[in-house]
Design a protein around this motif. Structure first.
Motif, PDB file in Angstrom:
ATOM      1  N   ARG A  42      -3.757  -0.751   8.567  1.00  0.00           N
ATOM      2  CA  ARG A  42      -2.958  -2.096   8.586  1.00  0.00           C
ATOM      3  C   ARG A  42      -1.533  -1.776   7.904  1.00  0.00           C
ATOM      4  O   ARG A  42      -1.148  -0.934   7.176  1.00  0.00           O
ATOM      5  CB  ARG A  42      -3.863  -2.844   7.664  1.00  0.00           C
ATOM      6  CG  ARG A  42      -5.048  -3.364   8.199  1.00  0.00           C
ATOM      7  CD  ARG A  42      -5.769  -4.479   7.131  1.00  0.00           C
ATOM      8  NE  ARG A  42      -6.969  -4.685   7.644  1.00  0.00           N
ATOM      9  CZ  ARG A  42      -8.237  -3.892   7.310  1.00  0.00           C
ATOM     10  NH1 ARG A  42      -7.707  -2.683   6.386  1.00  0.00           N
ATOM     11  NH2 ARG A  42      -9.523  -3.782   7.665  1.00  0.00           N
ATOM     12  N   ILE A  43      -0.750  -2.968   8.260  1.00  0.00           N
ATOM     13  CA  ILE A  43       0.437  -2.748   7.969  1.00  0.00           C
ATOM     14  C   ILE A  43       0.671  -3.202   6.614  1.00  0.00           C
ATOM     15  O   ILE A  43       0.132  -4.216   6.192  1.00  0.00           O
ATOM     16  CB  ILE A  43       1.501  -3.931   8.831  1.00  0.00           C
ATOM     17  CG1 ILE A  43       1.680  -3.239  10.203  1.00  0.00           C
ATOM     18  CG2 ILE A  43       2.876  -3.768   8.090  1.00  0.00           C
ATOM     19  CD1 ILE A  43       2.463  -3.711  10.973  1.00  0.00           C
ATOM     20  N   PRO A  44       1.148  -2.170   5.445  1.00  0.00           N
ATOM     21  CA  PRO A  44       1.393  -2.640   4.197  1.00  0.00           C
ATOM     22  C   PRO A  44       2.023  -3.998   3.931  1.00  0.00           C
ATOM     23  O   PRO A  44       3.070  -4.255   4.691  1.00  0.00           O
ATOM     24  CB  PRO A  44       1.950  -1.333   3.629  1.00  0.00           C
ATOM     25  CG  PRO A  44       2.674  -0.996   4.563  1.00  0.00           C
ATOM     26  CD  PRO A  44       2.085  -1.135   5.975  1.00  0.00           C
ATOM     27  N   SER A  45       1.369  -4.638   2.952  1.00  0.00           N
ATOM     28  CA  SER A  45       2.043  -6.216   2.747  1.00  0.00           C
ATOM     29  C   SER A  45       3.303  -6.058   2.068  1.00  0.00           C
ATOM     30  O   SER A  45       4.435  -6.944   2.148  1.00  0.00           O
ATOM     31  CB  SER A  45       1.348  -6.784   1.775  1.00  0.00           C
ATOM     32  OG  SER A  45       0.875  -6.075   0.740  1.00  0.00           O
ATOM     33  N   THR A  46       3.895  -4.639   1.434  1.00  0.00           N
ATOM     34  CA  THR A  46       5.102  -4.632   0.807  1.00  0.00           C
ATOM     35  C   THR A  46       6.205  -4.334   1.825  1.00  0.00           C
ATOM     36  O   THR A  46       5.959  -3.528   2.796  1.00  0.00           O
ATOM     37  CB  THR A  46       4.969  -3.403  -0.170  1.00  0.00           C
ATOM     38  OG1 THR A  46       4.499  -2.396   0.381  1.00  0.00           O
ATOM     39  CG2 THR A  46       4.149  -3.892  -1.131  1.00  0.00           C
ATOM     40  N   LEU A  47       7.283  -5.002   1.862  1.00  0.00           N
ATOM     41  CA  LEU A  47       8.374  -4.664   2.682  1.00  0.00           C
ATOM     42  C   LEU A  47       9.078  -3.368   2.513  1.00  0.00           C
ATOM     43  O   LEU A  47       9.109  -3.067   1.201  1.00  0.00           O
ATOM     44  CB  LEU A  47       9.346  -5.839   2.871  1.00  0.00           C
ATOM     45  CG  LEU A  47       8.729  -6.984   3.441  1.00  0.00           C
ATOM     46  CD1 LEU A  47       9.831  -8.171   3.266  1.00  0.00           C
ATOM     47  CD2 LEU A  47       8.537  -6.983   4.895  1.00  0.00           C
ATOM     48  N   PRO A  48       9.246  -2.499   3.565  1.00  0.00           N
ATOM     49  CA  PRO A  48      10.091  -1.313   3.162  1.00  0.00           C
ATOM     50  C   PRO A  48      11.325  -1.779   2.605  1.00  0.00           C
ATOM     51  O   PRO A  48      12.086  -2.893   2.722  1.00  0.00           O
ATOM     52  CB  PRO A  48      10.390  -0.844   4.305  1.00  0.00           C
ATOM     53  CG  PRO A  48      10.151  -1.821   5.423  1.00  0.00           C
ATOM     54  CD  PRO A  48       9.102  -2.901   4.909  1.00  0.00           C
ATOM     55  N   THR A  49      12.050  -0.837   1.609  1.00  0.00           N
ATOM     56  CA  THR A  49      13.330  -1.129   1.064  1.00  0.00           C
ATOM     57  C   THR A  49      14.248  -0.773   2.011  1.00  0.00           C
ATOM     58  O   THR A  49      13.912  -0.068   3.176  1.00  0.00           O
ATOM     59  CB  THR A  49      13.569  -0.051  -0.210  1.00  0.00           C
ATOM     60  OG1 THR A  49      13.622   1.196   0.334  1.00  0.00           O
ATOM     61  CG2 THR A  49      12.656  -0.057  -1.040  1.00  0.00           C
ATOM     62  N   PRO A  50      15.636  -1.246   2.018  1.00  0.00           N
ATOM     63  CA  PRO A  50      16.467  -0.905   3.128  1.00  0.00           C
ATOM     64  C   PRO A  50      16.662   0.588   3.344  1.00  0.00           C
ATOM     65  O   PRO A  50      16.949   1.016   4.365  1.00  0.00           O
ATOM     66  CB  PRO A  50      18.063  -1.386   2.420  1.00  0.00           C
ATOM     67  CG  PRO A  50      17.363  -2.710   1.402  1.00  0.00           C
ATOM     68  CD  PRO A  50      16.060  -2.014   1.006  1.00  0.00           C
ATOM     69  N   GLU A  51      16.714   1.465   2.169  1.00  0.00           N
ATOM     70  CA  GLU A  51      16.634   2.892   2.346  1.00  0.00           C
ATOM     71  C   GLU A  51      15.753   3.382   2.977  1.00  0.00           C
ATOM     72  O   GLU A  51      15.887   4.365   4.233  1.00  0.00           O
ATOM     73  CB  GLU A  51      16.788   3.500   0.504  1.00  0.00           C
ATOM     74  CG  GLU A  51      17.031   4.955   0.761  1.00  0.00           C
ATOM     75  CD  GLU A  51      16.875   5.556  -0.486  1.00  0.00           C
ATOM     76  OE1 GLU A  51      16.964   6.908  -0.832  1.00  0.00           O
ATOM     77  OE2 GLU A  51      16.835   4.986  -1.460  1.00  0.00           O
TER      78      GLU A  51
END
Length: 129
Positions: A42-51
């Protein structure tokens, strides 16, 4: 030895992740689908950082370039096995080659991909060689 096996499984994990991410980017409906074995996390609910986002894009570009650099028979067999997750028997039928050829070609394709990866700037920075 074990180190080579580790490197290979690590590389193939990258291959799968890049491919899945590329698929999800192109077809968002795939993101929510989870197959019966639960292989698509499942796609994690936390969004990736720009880095992380930038690293991912770099990884995707590198991977696409490496796949493009492989001879078509190697590229085809890697996609069928690692990304489509076909069995050796299915691949033999699809490509129309003997089972033994499937196995030897796959081994050569993986070795070629790993070698290209280790020569790429990303592979070098991961110190896999």
């Amino acid at each position: 030895g074990a180190r080579v096996a580790d490197a290979r499984s690590w590389l193939l994990a990258i291959v799968r992740n890049c491919h899945l991410s590329a698929l999800k980017a192109r077809r968002p409906e795939l993101a929510v689908r989870e197959d019966s074995a639960g292989a698509l996390e499942r796609i994690p609910s936390t969004l990736p950082t720009p880095e992380e986002e930038s690293q991912h894009r770099e990884g995707q570009k590198t991977f696409d370039a490496l796949l493009e650099a492989l001879p078509p028979p190697h590229r085809e067999i890697l996609v069928l096995r690692e990304l489509e997750e076909m069995s050796y028997g299915e691949i033999a039928k699809v490509i129309g080659i003997p089972l033994g050829t499937v196995m030897s070609r796959l081994a050569r394709a993986r070795a070629a991909l790993k070698e290209l990866w280790e020569r790429s700037p990303q592979g070098v920075s991961h110190g896999l060689s």
